[in-house]
Scaffold this motif. Structure first.
Motif, PDB file in Angstrom:
ATOM      1  N   VAL A   1      -0.133   1.348 -12.199  1.00 47.94           N
ATOM      2  CA  VAL A   1      -0.048   0.492 -11.295  1.00 47.94           C
ATOM      3  C   VAL A   1      -0.270   1.330 -10.250  1.00 47.94           C
ATOM      4  O   VAL A   1       1.039   2.970 -10.589  1.00 47.94           O
ATOM      5  N   LEU A   2       0.072   2.571  -9.054  1.00 53.35           N
ATOM      6  CA  LEU A   2      -0.225   3.248  -8.053  1.00 53.35           C
ATOM      7  C   LEU A   2      -0.149   2.320  -6.906  1.00 53.35           C
ATOM      8  O   LEU A   2      -0.784   1.804  -6.046  1.00 53.35           O
ATOM      9  N   PRO A   3       0.528   3.424  -5.979  1.00 55.76           N
ATOM     10  CA  PRO A   3       1.052   3.161  -4.370  1.00 55.76           C
ATOM     11  C   PRO A   3      -0.276   3.269  -3.585  1.00 55.76           C
ATOM     12  O   PRO A   3      -1.726   3.822  -4.378  1.00 55.76           O
ATOM     13  N   ALA A   4      -0.858   2.810  -1.819  1.00 56.45           N
ATOM     14  CA  ALA A   4      -1.897   2.319  -1.677  1.00 56.45           C
ATOM     15  C   ALA A   4      -1.450   3.938  -1.161  1.00 56.45           C
ATOM     16  O   ALA A   4      -0.260   3.886  -0.439  1.00 56.45           O
TER      17      ALA A   4
ATOM     18  N   THR B   1      -2.253   6.902  -2.275  1.00 58.29           N
ATOM     19  CA  THR B   1      -1.525   7.994  -2.718  1.00 58.29           C
ATOM     20  C   THR B   1      -1.595   8.472  -3.858  1.00 58.29           C
ATOM     21  O   THR B   1      -1.361   7.790  -5.063  1.00 58.29           O
TER      22      THR B   1
ATOM     23  N   ARG C   1      -3.841  -4.501  -4.560  1.00 59.89           N
ATOM     24  CA  ARG C   1      -3.341  -5.933  -4.995  1.00 59.89           C
ATOM     25  C   ARG C   1      -2.354  -6.653  -3.733  1.00 59.89           C
ATOM     26  O   ARG C   1      -2.705  -5.806  -2.561  1.00 59.89           O
TER      27      ARG C   1
ATOM     28  N   ASP D   1       0.052  -6.815  -3.302  1.00 62.23           N
ATOM     29  CA  ASP D   1       1.956  -6.435  -2.631  1.00 62.23           C
ATOM     30  C   ASP D   1       1.448  -4.953  -1.802  1.00 62.23           C
ATOM     31  O   ASP D   1       2.352  -4.139  -1.139  1.00 62.23           O
TER      32      ASP D   1
ATOM     33  N   LYS E   1      -0.220  -2.261  -3.291  1.00 64.23           N
ATOM     34  CA  LYS E   1      -0.290  -1.616  -4.166  1.00 64.23           C
ATOM     35  C   LYS E   1      -2.184  -1.741  -5.054  1.00 64.23           C
ATOM     36  O   LYS E   1      -2.590  -2.319  -4.576  1.00 64.23           O
ATOM     37  N   ARG E   2      -2.583   0.390  -5.977  1.00 61.70           N
ATOM     38  CA  ARG E   2      -3.462  -0.671  -6.076  1.00 61.70           C
ATOM     39  C   ARG E   2      -3.062  -0.912  -8.254  1.00 61.70           C
ATOM     40  O   ARG E   2      -2.111   0.460  -8.842  1.00 61.70           O
ATOM     41  N   ALA E   3      -3.878  -0.916  -8.647  1.00 64.13           N
ATOM     42  CA  ALA E   3      -3.533  -1.179 -10.082  1.00 64.13           C
ATOM     43  C   ALA E   3      -4.800  -1.894 -10.594  1.00 64.13           C
ATOM     44  O   ALA E   3      -6.056  -2.462 -10.324  1.00 64.13           O
TER      45      ALA E   3
ATOM     46  N   ASP F   1       1.383  10.237 -15.544  1.00 61.66           N
ATOM     47  CA  ASP F   1       2.207   9.192 -15.277  1.00 61.66           C
ATOM     48  C   ASP F   1       3.151   9.188 -15.308  1.00 61.66           C
ATOM     49  O   ASP F   1       3.589   9.090 -16.381  1.00 61.66           O
TER      50      ASP F   1
END
Length: 91
Positions: free
Chosen positions: A16-19, A21, A45, A47, A49-51, A76
């Motif tokens: 999972v990473l922030p949208a 970034t 996602r 929320d 975020k990207r995953a 990570d």
């Protein structure tokens, strides 16, 4: 950030990473996909975020890195362990 869900015969790991970034497309590349870019691309996602979620054998150790646009490789920090330039994941 890594999210783990233990299942009967495997561990599902969400990478999972922030949208945004870093900006642009990002994939997770590791020994579980033959270090092949483009195999596991993070998707948005609800929320923000990207995953991407990958099922891995339980009780194993895997090496991985993220690959972003512009050939930008990064680790990570939540993995907690490194092997050379790679993050290490214990399932």
């Amino acid at each position: 950030m890594l999210e783990r869900k233990l299942r009967k015969d495997r561990t599902e790991v969400a990478f999972v990473l922030p949208a945004g970034t870093p900006p642009g497309p990002v994939g997770v590349v590791g020994d579980f996909n033959g270090w092949q870019p483009g195999t596991h691309t993070l998707r948005p996602r609800k929320d923000g975020k990207r995953a991407v979620t990958i099922a891995l054998a339980s009780d194993s150790t895997r090496s991985f890195r993220y690959l972003a646009a512009g050939d930008y490789w990064f680790n990570d920090d939540s993995a907690g362990d490194h092997e050379g330039p790679n993050s290490r994941l214990h399932t």
